[in-house]
Scaffold this motif. Structure first.
Motif, PDB file in Angstrom:
ATOM      1  N   GLY A   1       0.632  -1.360  -0.056  1.00 10.95           N
ATOM      2  CA  GLY A   1       0.086   0.252   0.077  1.00 10.95           C
ATOM      3  C   GLY A   1       0.867   1.359  -0.153  1.00 10.95           C
ATOM      4  O   GLY A   1       1.544   0.940   0.023  1.00 10.95           O
ATOM      5  N   PRO A   2       0.074   2.301   0.228  1.00 13.46           N
ATOM      6  CA  PRO A   2       1.022   3.717   0.104  1.00 13.46           C
ATOM      7  C   PRO A   2       1.864   3.897   1.252  1.00 13.46           C
ATOM      8  O   PRO A   2       1.607   3.299   2.442  1.00 13.46           O
ATOM      9  CB  PRO A   2      -0.278   4.972  -0.329  1.00 13.46           C
ATOM     10  CG  PRO A   2      -1.117   4.041  -0.953  1.00 13.46           C
ATOM     11  CD  PRO A   2      -0.943   2.857  -0.316  1.00 13.46           C
ATOM     12  N   PRO A   3       3.034   4.451   1.166  1.00  7.00           N
ATOM     13  CA  PRO A   3       3.940   4.979   2.484  1.00  7.00           C
ATOM     14  C   PRO A   3       3.358   5.419   3.488  1.00  7.00           C
ATOM     15  O   PRO A   3       1.577   6.313   3.480  1.00  7.00           O
ATOM     16  CB  PRO A   3       5.025   5.360   2.308  1.00  7.00           C
ATOM     17  CG  PRO A   3       4.651   5.502   1.104  1.00  7.00           C
ATOM     18  CD  PRO A   3       3.513   4.731   0.089  1.00  7.00           C
ATOM     19  N   GLY A   4       2.635   4.675   5.344  1.00  8.11           N
ATOM     20  CA  GLY A   4       1.855   5.314   6.131  1.00  8.11           C
ATOM     21  C   GLY A   4       1.677   4.637   6.649  1.00  8.11           C
ATOM     22  O   GLY A   4       1.228   3.490   6.169  1.00  8.11           O
ATOM     23  N   GLY A   5       1.768   4.953   8.126  1.00  2.00           N
ATOM     24  CA  GLY A   5       0.924   3.640   9.160  1.00  2.00           C
ATOM     25  C   GLY A   5       1.687   2.550   9.433  1.00  2.00           C
ATOM     26  O   GLY A   5       1.156   1.302   8.835  1.00  2.00           O
ATOM     27  N   GLY A   6       2.682   2.485   8.823  1.00  3.48           N
ATOM     28  CA  GLY A   6       3.784   1.662   9.192  1.00  3.48           C
ATOM     29  C   GLY A   6       4.099   0.602   8.090  1.00  3.48           C
ATOM     30  O   GLY A   6       4.721   0.207   7.870  1.00  3.48           O
ATOM     31  N   ARG A   7       3.190   1.733   7.285  1.00  2.00           N
ATOM     32  CA  ARG A   7       4.271   1.093   5.520  1.00  2.00           C
ATOM     33  C   ARG A   7       5.578   2.497   5.381  1.00  2.00           C
ATOM     34  O   ARG A   7       4.928   2.967   5.548  1.00  2.00           O
ATOM     35  CB  ARG A   7       3.359   1.179   4.504  1.00  2.00           C
ATOM     36  CG  ARG A   7       1.972  -0.459   4.742  1.00  2.00           C
ATOM     37  CD  ARG A   7       1.182  -0.309   4.000  1.00  2.00           C
ATOM     38  NE  ARG A   7       0.275   0.546   3.740  1.00  2.00           N
ATOM     39  CZ  ARG A   7      -0.787   0.682   4.294  1.00  2.00           C
ATOM     40  NH1 ARG A   7      -1.054  -0.209   4.619  1.00  2.00           N
ATOM     41  NH2 ARG A   7      -1.492   1.563   3.921  1.00  2.00           N
ATOM     42  N   ASN A   8       6.109   1.627   4.397  1.00  2.00           N
ATOM     43  CA  ASN A   8       7.885   2.679   4.091  1.00  2.00           C
ATOM     44  C   ASN A   8       7.729   2.756   2.795  1.00  2.00           C
ATOM     45  O   ASN A   8       7.566   2.484   2.099  1.00  2.00           O
ATOM     46  CB  ASN A   8       8.986   2.162   4.876  1.00  2.00           C
ATOM     47  CG  ASN A   8       8.745   2.099   6.632  1.00  2.00           C
ATOM     48  OD1 ASN A   8       8.937   2.728   6.927  1.00  2.00           O
ATOM     49  ND2 ASN A   8       8.747   0.319   6.958  1.00  2.00           N
ATOM     50  N   PRO A   9       8.399   3.532   2.330  1.00  2.00           N
ATOM     51  CA  PRO A   9       9.021   4.045   0.909  1.00  2.00           C
ATOM     52  C   PRO A   9       9.873   2.696   0.943  1.00  2.00           C
ATOM     53  O   PRO A   9      10.871   2.489   1.233  1.00  2.00           O
ATOM     54  CB  PRO A   9       9.648   5.654   0.500  1.00  2.00           C
ATOM     55  CG  PRO A   9       9.169   5.750   2.040  1.00  2.00           C
ATOM     56  CD  PRO A   9       8.324   5.486   3.034  1.00  2.00           C
ATOM     57  N   VAL A  10      10.092   2.415  -0.826  1.00  2.00           N
ATOM     58  CA  VAL A  10      11.186   1.322  -1.180  1.00  2.00           C
ATOM     59  C   VAL A  10      12.334   1.997  -1.927  1.00  2.00           C
ATOM     60  O   VAL A  10      11.659   2.592  -3.128  1.00  2.00           O
ATOM     61  CB  VAL A  10      10.216  -0.218  -1.465  1.00  2.00           C
ATOM     62  CG1 VAL A  10      11.309  -0.948  -2.226  1.00  2.00           C
ATOM     63  CG2 VAL A  10       9.138  -0.667  -0.455  1.00  2.00           C
ATOM     64  N   THR A  11      13.300   1.610  -2.010  1.00  2.23           N
ATOM     65  CA  THR A  11      14.063   2.242  -3.118  1.00  2.23           C
ATOM     66  C   THR A  11      13.590   2.223  -4.219  1.00  2.23           C
ATOM     67  O   THR A  11      13.151   1.142  -4.826  1.00  2.23           O
ATOM     68  CB  THR A  11      15.667   1.964  -2.822  1.00  2.23           C
ATOM     69  OG1 THR A  11      16.429   2.211  -3.733  1.00  2.23           O
ATOM     70  CG2 THR A  11      15.179   0.240  -2.526  1.00  2.23           C
ATOM     71  N   ASN A  12      14.132   3.514  -5.371  1.00  2.00           N
ATOM     72  CA  ASN A  12      13.284   2.611  -6.940  1.00  2.00           C
ATOM     73  C   ASN A  12      15.046   1.719  -7.552  1.00  2.00           C
ATOM     74  O   ASN A  12      14.333   0.939  -8.228  1.00  2.00           O
ATOM     75  CB  ASN A  12      13.560   4.029  -7.440  1.00  2.00           C
ATOM     76  CG  ASN A  12      13.171   5.365  -6.985  1.00  2.00           C
ATOM     77  OD1 ASN A  12      11.519   5.237  -6.970  1.00  2.00           O
ATOM     78  ND2 ASN A  12      12.976   5.815  -6.670  1.00  2.00           N
ATOM     79  N   ARG A  13      16.214   1.052  -6.816  1.00  2.00           N
ATOM     80  CA  ARG A  13      16.792   0.442  -7.335  1.00  2.00           C
ATOM     81  C   ARG A  13      15.968  -0.550  -6.714  1.00  2.00           C
ATOM     82  O   ARG A  13      16.535  -1.960  -8.009  1.00  2.00           O
ATOM     83  CB  ARG A  13      17.678   0.502  -6.671  1.00  2.00           C
ATOM     84  CG  ARG A  13      19.023   1.495  -6.296  1.00  2.00           C
ATOM     85  CD  ARG A  13      19.949   1.508  -5.998  1.00  2.00           C
ATOM     86  NE  ARG A  13      20.289   0.859  -4.741  1.00  2.00           N
ATOM     87  CZ  ARG A  13      21.336   0.528  -3.850  1.00  2.00           C
ATOM     88  NH1 ARG A  13      22.324   0.566  -4.366  1.00  2.00           N
ATOM     89  NH2 ARG A  13      21.294   0.442  -2.628  1.00  2.00           N
ATOM     90  N   TYR A  14      15.254  -1.149  -5.763  1.00  2.00           N
ATOM     91  CA  TYR A  14      14.507  -2.375  -6.342  1.00  2.00           C
ATOM     92  C   TYR A  14      12.809  -1.896  -7.073  1.00  2.00           C
ATOM     93  O   TYR A  14      12.979  -3.190  -8.097  1.00  2.00           O
ATOM     94  CB  TYR A  14      14.202  -3.420  -5.101  1.00  2.00           C
ATOM     95  CG  TYR A  14      13.029  -3.943  -4.485  1.00  2.00           C
ATOM     96  CD1 TYR A  14      13.947  -5.179  -5.056  1.00  2.00           C
ATOM     97  CD2 TYR A  14      12.436  -4.263  -4.265  1.00  2.00           C
ATOM     98  CE1 TYR A  14      13.517  -5.998  -4.734  1.00  2.00           C
ATOM     99  CE2 TYR A  14      11.638  -4.884  -3.520  1.00  2.00           C
ATOM    100  CZ  TYR A  14      12.150  -6.516  -4.496  1.00  2.00           C
ATOM    101  OH  TYR A  14      11.409  -7.595  -4.456  1.00  2.00           O
ATOM    102  N   LEU A  15      12.503  -1.235  -6.947  1.00  2.00           N
ATOM    103  CA  LEU A  15      11.214  -1.355  -7.631  1.00  2.00           C
ATOM    104  C   LEU A  15      11.727  -1.390  -9.147  1.00  2.00           C
ATOM    105  O   LEU A  15      10.644  -1.435  -9.960  1.00  2.00           O
ATOM    106  CB  LEU A  15      10.713   0.376  -7.178  1.00  2.00           C
ATOM    107  CG  LEU A  15       9.914   0.708  -6.296  1.00  2.00           C
ATOM    108  CD1 LEU A  15       9.174   1.535  -5.931  1.00  2.00           C
ATOM    109  CD2 LEU A  15       9.148  -0.463  -5.602  1.00  2.00           C
ATOM    110  N   ARG A  16      12.126  -0.845  -9.864  1.00  2.00           N
ATOM    111  CA  ARG A  16      13.047  -0.788 -11.185  1.00  2.00           C
ATOM    112  C   ARG A  16      12.812  -1.668 -11.408  1.00  2.00           C
ATOM    113  O   ARG A  16      12.467  -2.126 -12.707  1.00  2.00           O
ATOM    114  CB  ARG A  16      14.357  -0.091 -11.434  1.00  2.00           C
ATOM    115  CG  ARG A  16      15.455  -0.665 -10.497  1.00  2.00           C
ATOM    116  CD  ARG A  16      16.786  -0.273 -11.257  1.00  2.00           C
ATOM    117  NE  ARG A  16      17.418  -1.299 -10.548  1.00  2.00           N
ATOM    118  CZ  ARG A  16      18.521  -1.714 -11.155  1.00  2.00           C
ATOM    119  NH1 ARG A  16      18.281  -1.590 -12.119  1.00  2.00           N
ATOM    120  NH2 ARG A  16      19.616  -2.468 -10.468  1.00  2.00           N
TER     121      ARG A  16
END
Length: 205
Positions: free
Chosen positions: A52-67
């Protein structure tokens, strides 16, 4: 399949070791055996992730992985769309099995249930100690599933019974998942407000 892909906490300099471990396979097709000093390659693997979108215990994920992923995003349905879907179902059911006094409560029932769902989704956010505080349309559908399973012979034309049924199903689906008195007290107050706003009735009645 990796669910809640962005749940790992970020370290001081924003590293996420579980994510880096998964990224190693995507960058190098395998993992290193540190004792044997060999690269073990894994083939014919397809990763599917959900988050889910970042927030509430969820964190941003590096673009090096998302690519490495093809992204598919599903925007949430608007309240108007949810109302149309569940009102169509509730209206058809009440017209088929319930008297007029219950049929006129179909729309307030739908609007009140959606308001409860939205309030829980916005205020009861998941955290490491409350990782199960995740609410989706399946929960909202369970509310209506329970309401529409009611026996018309027991509900009759009594609006108070119908409102108690609505409150019970919301408590069964949402309140039973709460873990402390503070959250339960917040839910009770919110449910009381929705009852008074949509059904024009007092909780004490």
């Amino acid at each position: 399949f990796v669910d809640d892909l962005n749940m790992p906490m970020r370290e001081k300099y924003f590293a996420q070791p579980p994510i880096e471990l998964l990224r190693q396979w995507m960058d190098h097709s395998g993992w290193y055996d540190r004792k044997a000093q060999l690269l073990h390659k894994l083939v014919d693997i397809c990763f599917v992730g959900a988050m889910g979108p970042p927030g509430g215990g969820r964190n941003p994920v590096t673009n090096r992985y998302l690519r490495h992923f093809n992204h598919i995003a599903f925007p949430p349905l608007s309240d108007e769309s949810l109302t149309h879907i569940f009102y169509t179902i509730t209206k058809a059911h009440t017209e088929a099995f319930f008297p007029d006094g219950i049929q006129v409560r179909a729309l307030p029932t739908v609007e009140a249930a959606i308001a409860v769902y939205n309030a829980c989704s916005e205020s009861l956010l998941p955290t490491p100690s409350r990782s199960h505080y995740t609410f989706n349309l399946r929960d909202l559908a369970k509310v209506f599933q329970g309401i529409l399973m009611a026996d018309p012979k027991k509900v009759l034309d009594d609006g108070n019974v119908w409102m108690r049924l609505w409150a019970h199903e919301n408590q069964r689906v949402f309140r039973d998942r709460l873990i402390d008195h503070k959250d339960c007290s917040w839910f009770d107050d919110m449910l009381r407000e929705q009852l008074e706003h949509h059904f024009k009735a007092k909780w004490a009645q």
